[in-house]
Design a protein around this motif. Structure first.
Motif, mmCIF file in Angstrom:
data_model
loop_
_atom_site.group_PDB
_atom_site.id
_atom_site.type_symbol
_atom_site.label_atom_id
_atom_site.label_comp_id
_atom_site.label_asym_id
_atom_site.label_seq_id
_atom_site.Cartn_x
_atom_site.Cartn_y
_atom_site.Cartn_z
ATOM 1 N N GLY A 80 -17.676 53.550 54.719
ATOM 2 C CA GLY A 80 -18.325 54.000 53.496
ATOM 3 C C GLY A 80 -17.932 53.121 52.326
ATOM 4 O O GLY A 80 -16.944 52.373 52.373
ATOM 5 N N ALA A 81 -18.716 53.198 51.246
ATOM 6 C CA ALA A 81 -18.399 52.403 50.058
ATOM 7 C C ALA A 81 -17.063 52.825 49.445
ATOM 8 O O ALA A 81 -16.374 52.012 48.821
ATOM 9 C CB ALA A 81 -19.521 52.537 49.035
ATOM 10 N N ALA A 82 -16.671 54.085 49.643
ATOM 11 C CA ALA A 82 -15.417 54.561 49.053
ATOM 12 C C ALA A 82 -14.226 53.773 49.583
ATOM 13 O O ALA A 82 -13.290 53.461 48.838
ATOM 14 C CB ALA A 82 -15.239 56.053 49.331
ATOM 15 N N GLU A 83 -14.233 53.429 50.870
ATOM 16 C CA GLU A 83 -13.128 52.623 51.395
ATOM 17 C C GLU A 83 -13.098 51.265 50.720
ATOM 18 O O GLU A 83 -12.019 50.706 50.449
ATOM 19 C CB GLU A 83 -13.240 52.431 52.905
ATOM 20 C CG GLU A 83 -11.997 51.754 53.478
ATOM 21 C CD GLU A 83 -12.220 50.959 54.757
ATOM 22 O OE1 GLU A 83 -11.216 50.471 55.305
ATOM 23 O OE2 GLU A 83 -13.371 50.796 55.192
ATOM 24 N N ALA A 84 -14.269 50.711 50.447
ATOM 25 C CA ALA A 84 -14.328 49.393 49.817
ATOM 26 C C ALA A 84 -13.646 49.400 48.450
ATOM 27 O O ALA A 84 -12.961 48.438 48.082
ATOM 28 C CB ALA A 84 -15.780 48.944 49.688
ATOM 29 N N PHE A 85 -13.808 50.487 47.693
ATOM 30 C CA PHE A 85 -13.142 50.570 46.391
ATOM 31 C C PHE A 85 -11.626 50.573 46.544
ATOM 32 O O PHE A 85 -10.904 49.955 45.752
ATOM 33 C CB PHE A 85 -13.601 51.816 45.639
ATOM 34 C CG PHE A 85 -15.023 51.746 45.170
ATOM 35 C CD1 PHE A 85 -15.456 50.725 44.346
ATOM 36 C CD2 PHE A 85 -15.942 52.713 45.558
ATOM 37 C CE1 PHE A 85 -16.766 50.655 43.908
ATOM 38 C CE2 PHE A 85 -17.252 52.656 45.135
ATOM 39 C CZ PHE A 85 -17.674 51.625 44.308
ATOM 40 N N VAL A 86 -11.131 51.253 47.562
ATOM 41 C CA VAL A 86 -9.687 51.278 47.809
ATOM 42 C C VAL A 86 -9.198 49.884 48.196
ATOM 43 O O VAL A 86 -8.153 49.418 47.714
ATOM 44 C CB VAL A 86 -9.349 52.298 48.907
ATOM 45 C CG1 VAL A 86 -7.872 52.199 49.300
ATOM 46 C CG2 VAL A 86 -9.667 53.715 48.428
ATOM 47 N N LEU A 87 -9.956 49.190 49.038
ATOM 48 C CA LEU A 87 -9.564 47.843 49.449
ATOM 49 C C LEU A 87 -9.520 46.897 48.256
ATOM 50 O O LEU A 87 -8.594 46.099 48.108
ATOM 51 C CB LEU A 87 -10.543 47.315 50.503
ATOM 52 C CG LEU A 87 -10.582 48.059 51.837
ATOM 53 C CD1 LEU A 87 -11.666 47.470 52.728
ATOM 54 C CD2 LEU A 87 -9.232 48.029 52.534
ATOM 55 N N LEU A 88 -10.528 46.976 47.401
ATOM 56 C CA LEU A 88 -10.558 46.118 46.218
ATOM 57 C C LEU A 88 -9.355 46.391 45.322
ATOM 58 O O LEU A 88 -8.718 45.461 44.812
ATOM 59 C CB LEU A 88 -11.851 46.356 45.441
ATOM 60 C CG LEU A 88 -13.132 45.798 46.078
ATOM 61 C CD1 LEU A 88 -14.360 46.439 45.450
ATOM 62 C CD2 LEU A 88 -13.184 44.283 45.932
ATOM 63 N N ALA A 89 -9.035 47.661 45.148
ATOM 64 C CA ALA A 89 -7.919 48.026 44.269
ATOM 65 C C ALA A 89 -6.585 47.546 44.819
ATOM 66 O O ALA A 89 -5.688 47.156 44.068
ATOM 67 C CB ALA A 89 -7.892 49.543 44.072
ATOM 68 N N ARG A 90 -6.451 47.553 46.134
ATOM 69 C CA ARG A 90 -5.174 47.186 46.745
ATOM 70 C C ARG A 90 -5.035 45.689 46.998
ATOM 71 O O ARG A 90 -3.924 45.145 46.942
ATOM 72 C CB ARG A 90 -5.014 47.934 48.080
ATOM 73 C CG ARG A 90 -4.862 49.429 47.925
ATOM 74 C CD ARG A 90 -4.758 50.107 49.278
ATOM 75 N NE ARG A 90 -4.552 51.552 49.144
ATOM 76 C CZ ARG A 90 -4.503 52.394 50.178
ATOM 77 N NH1 ARG A 90 -4.632 51.925 51.415
ATOM 78 N NH2 ARG A 90 -4.330 53.684 49.978
ATOM 79 N N ALA A 91 -6.152 45.020 47.280
ATOM 80 C CA ALA A 91 -6.073 43.636 47.733
ATOM 81 C C ALA A 91 -6.179 42.617 46.609
ATOM 82 O O ALA A 91 -5.620 41.520 46.724
ATOM 83 C CB ALA A 91 -7.167 43.369 48.767
ATOM 84 N N LEU A 92 -6.907 42.948 45.546
ATOM 85 C CA LEU A 92 -7.136 41.963 44.497
ATOM 86 C C LEU A 92 -6.020 41.994 43.462
ATOM 87 O O LEU A 92 -5.592 43.066 43.026
ATOM 88 C CB LEU A 92 -8.487 42.225 43.822
ATOM 89 C CG LEU A 92 -9.727 42.160 44.736
ATOM 90 C CD1 LEU A 92 -10.988 42.327 43.921
ATOM 91 C CD2 LEU A 92 -9.755 40.845 45.518
ATOM 92 N N LYS A 93 -5.567 40.839 43.076
ATOM 93 C CA LYS A 93 -4.512 40.718 42.066
ATOM 94 C C LYS A 93 -5.178 40.541 40.702
ATOM 95 O O LYS A 93 -5.558 39.431 40.319
ATOM 96 C CB LYS A 93 -3.607 39.529 42.376
ATOM 97 C CG LYS A 93 -3.058 39.522 43.798
ATOM 98 C CD LYS A 93 -2.293 40.803 44.132
ATOM 99 C CE LYS A 93 -1.756 40.760 45.556
ATOM 100 N NZ LYS A 93 -1.128 42.052 45.945
ATOM 101 N N VAL A 94 -5.361 41.641 40.006
ATOM 102 C CA VAL A 94 -6.039 41.590 38.710
ATOM 103 C C VAL A 94 -5.119 42.151 37.633
ATOM 104 O O VAL A 94 -4.253 42.982 37.894
ATOM 105 C CB VAL A 94 -7.375 42.358 38.743
ATOM 106 C CG1 VAL A 94 -8.355 41.700 39.699
ATOM 107 C CG2 VAL A 94 -7.169 43.820 39.140
ATOM 108 N N ARG A 95 -5.342 41.687 36.408
ATOM 109 C CA ARG A 95 -4.506 42.090 35.283
ATOM 110 C C ARG A 95 -5.200 43.114 34.387
ATOM 111 O O ARG A 95 -4.557 44.007 33.852
ATOM 112 C CB ARG A 95 -4.139 40.865 34.436
ATOM 113 C CG ARG A 95 -3.384 39.781 35.173
ATOM 114 C CD ARG A 95 -3.109 38.578 34.274
ATOM 115 N NE ARG A 95 -4.318 38.133 33.574
ATOM 116 C CZ ARG A 95 -5.263 37.371 34.130
ATOM 117 N NH1 ARG A 95 -5.143 36.978 35.389
ATOM 118 N NH2 ARG A 95 -6.329 37.003 33.437
ATOM 119 N N ARG A 96 -6.517 42.959 34.199
ATOM 120 C CA ARG A 96 -7.221 43.855 33.291
ATOM 121 C C ARG A 96 -8.535 44.320 33.917
ATOM 122 O O ARG A 96 -9.597 43.778 33.641
ATOM 123 C CB ARG A 96 -7.490 43.188 31.943
ATOM 124 C CG ARG A 96 -7.996 44.209 30.918
ATOM 125 C CD ARG A 96 -8.242 43.618 29.550
ATOM 126 N NE ARG A 96 -8.635 44.686 28.637
ATOM 127 C CZ ARG A 96 -9.051 44.492 27.387
ATOM 128 N NH1 ARG A 96 -9.136 43.264 26.894
ATOM 129 N NH2 ARG A 96 -9.391 45.505 26.623
#
Length: 351
Positions: A80-96
């Motif tokens: 589901g798309a919901a898992e994708a949001f979790v992956l993005l939040a955990r995998a990407l190194k973002v500051r803002r």
């Protein structure tokens, strides 16, 4: 999850029809009614004979890639798309990270759970909830926006969204409801000329597969690799893979396109019916392009409770940042269901 602004980011439409709401007519959940179709159920059932083997997503991944004219290394299948949001939040190194609201609240919830501080861009009702690119901070290195946006049903121009792209910025576009838009106009799925673009798609809404959990991500190969490393092994089940392959195949694409036109007609019928409540202060956010409507109504919370007593569930709007208790989201249903709802709404408004 309540934030400092008081919004419950983990409240979703299914909460309206769980437990004591199980017998209600559902206008709260944005899943197309009467789905999945028989042919799709049979296709999924046929995959059950292979449950002894570990899932092999290569064929489904290739099918999604072909659907959008992309190489397979630009595709990641997700639960589901919901898992994708979790992956993005955990995998990407973002500051803002910045989330454009009102929209689906799970992206912000996932970012907060991963330890990020999230900034919000709140689109305004007086502007029709249209995107103002200038409102997005120039130093945002992750921007999340829905298109068409849940719950506003606004379809933003593709080029306006693409104009948010910047070197060093990840631009996440949630297109979970794009296949409900006739012709998928304003879609960015399949584009490879927008730097940092990540497009999310869900197969649960149009096909009635919320209980199966299947969606996918389209992005540059290096982003797909980062997200894949954050996934557990075999994240998508064999039945979900079978569903994905069927839904993005020629028959599935053709049926979704036909359904999009039917939804548009049913939505127009609902909008017209709601027009008779203008004297009561009801306003519809227009033009609406998704399989749902956002409406503003004085005393909406009380009306929603009366509707429950009359047998109808609608989605409260105050859990979306940028909205308050005067807002409701209504899923588009067939004309017979809509007519029954409108009769109930008349009693709820005058009661």
């Amino acid at each position: 999850m309540r934030t400092e602004s008081g919004h419950d980011l983990r409240h979703h439409g299914d909460a309206e029809v769980r437990d004591d709401g199980g017998s209600l007519v559902d206008l709260a959940v944005n899943v197309r009614a009467d789905t999945p179709p028989v042919w799709l159920r049979e296709h999924i059932a046929a995959s059950l004979g292979g449950l002894a083997a570990y899932p092999d997503g290569r064929a489904a991944r290739a099918a999604v890639a072909a659907r959008h004219g992309l190489p397979a290394e630009r595709v990641l299948l997700t639960a589901g798309a919901a898992e994708a949001f979790v992956l993005l939040a955990r995998a990407l190194k973002v500051r803002r990270p910045v989330v454009v609201h009102p929209q689906f609240t799970e992206p912000e919830a996932a970012l907060r759970d991963a330890g990020h501080t999230v900034d919000r861009v709140l689109l305004r009702a007086q502007d029709g909830f249209r995107l103002d690119p200038a409102a997005v901070p120039e130093d945002a290195d992750l921007v999340v926006i829905g298109n068409p946006t849940n719950p506003t049903s606004v379809l933003h121009p593709a080029e306006t969204i693409a104009g948010l792209a910047r070197p060093g910025r990840v631009l996440v576009v949630d297109e979970a409801f794009m296949d409900a838009v006739p012709g998928e106009r304003e879609a960015l799925a399949g584009r490879v000329d927008v730097p940092g673009l990540v497009v999310l798609r869900s197969l649960t809404k149009t096909w009635g597969l919320a209980g199966l959990r299947i969606g996918y991500v389209l992005a540059a190969p290096e982003t797909i690799e980062d997200l894949e490393r954050a996934q557990p092994l075999w994240p998508v089940s064999t039945p979900a893979l079978a569903a994905a392959q069927a839904c993005v195949g020629p028959r599935g694409v053709a049926e979704a396109a036909h359904a999009a036109h039917r939804v548009a007609a049913d939505r127009a019928h609902l909008v017209a019916g709601l027009g008779r409540f203008a004297a009561a202060g009801l306003r519809v956010v227009e033009p609406a392009e998704g399989p749902f409507l956002l409406v503003r109504l004085p005393h909406a919370a009380a009306v929603r409770r009366r509707l429950r007593d009359l047998g109808y569930a609608v989605r409260r709007g105050d859990t979306f940042p940028g909205l308050d208790e005067e807002w409701l989201r209504l899923a588009v249903r067939d004309r017979r269901t809509t007519d029954g709802f409108l009769r109930a709404l008349e009693r709820a408004v005058t009661g």
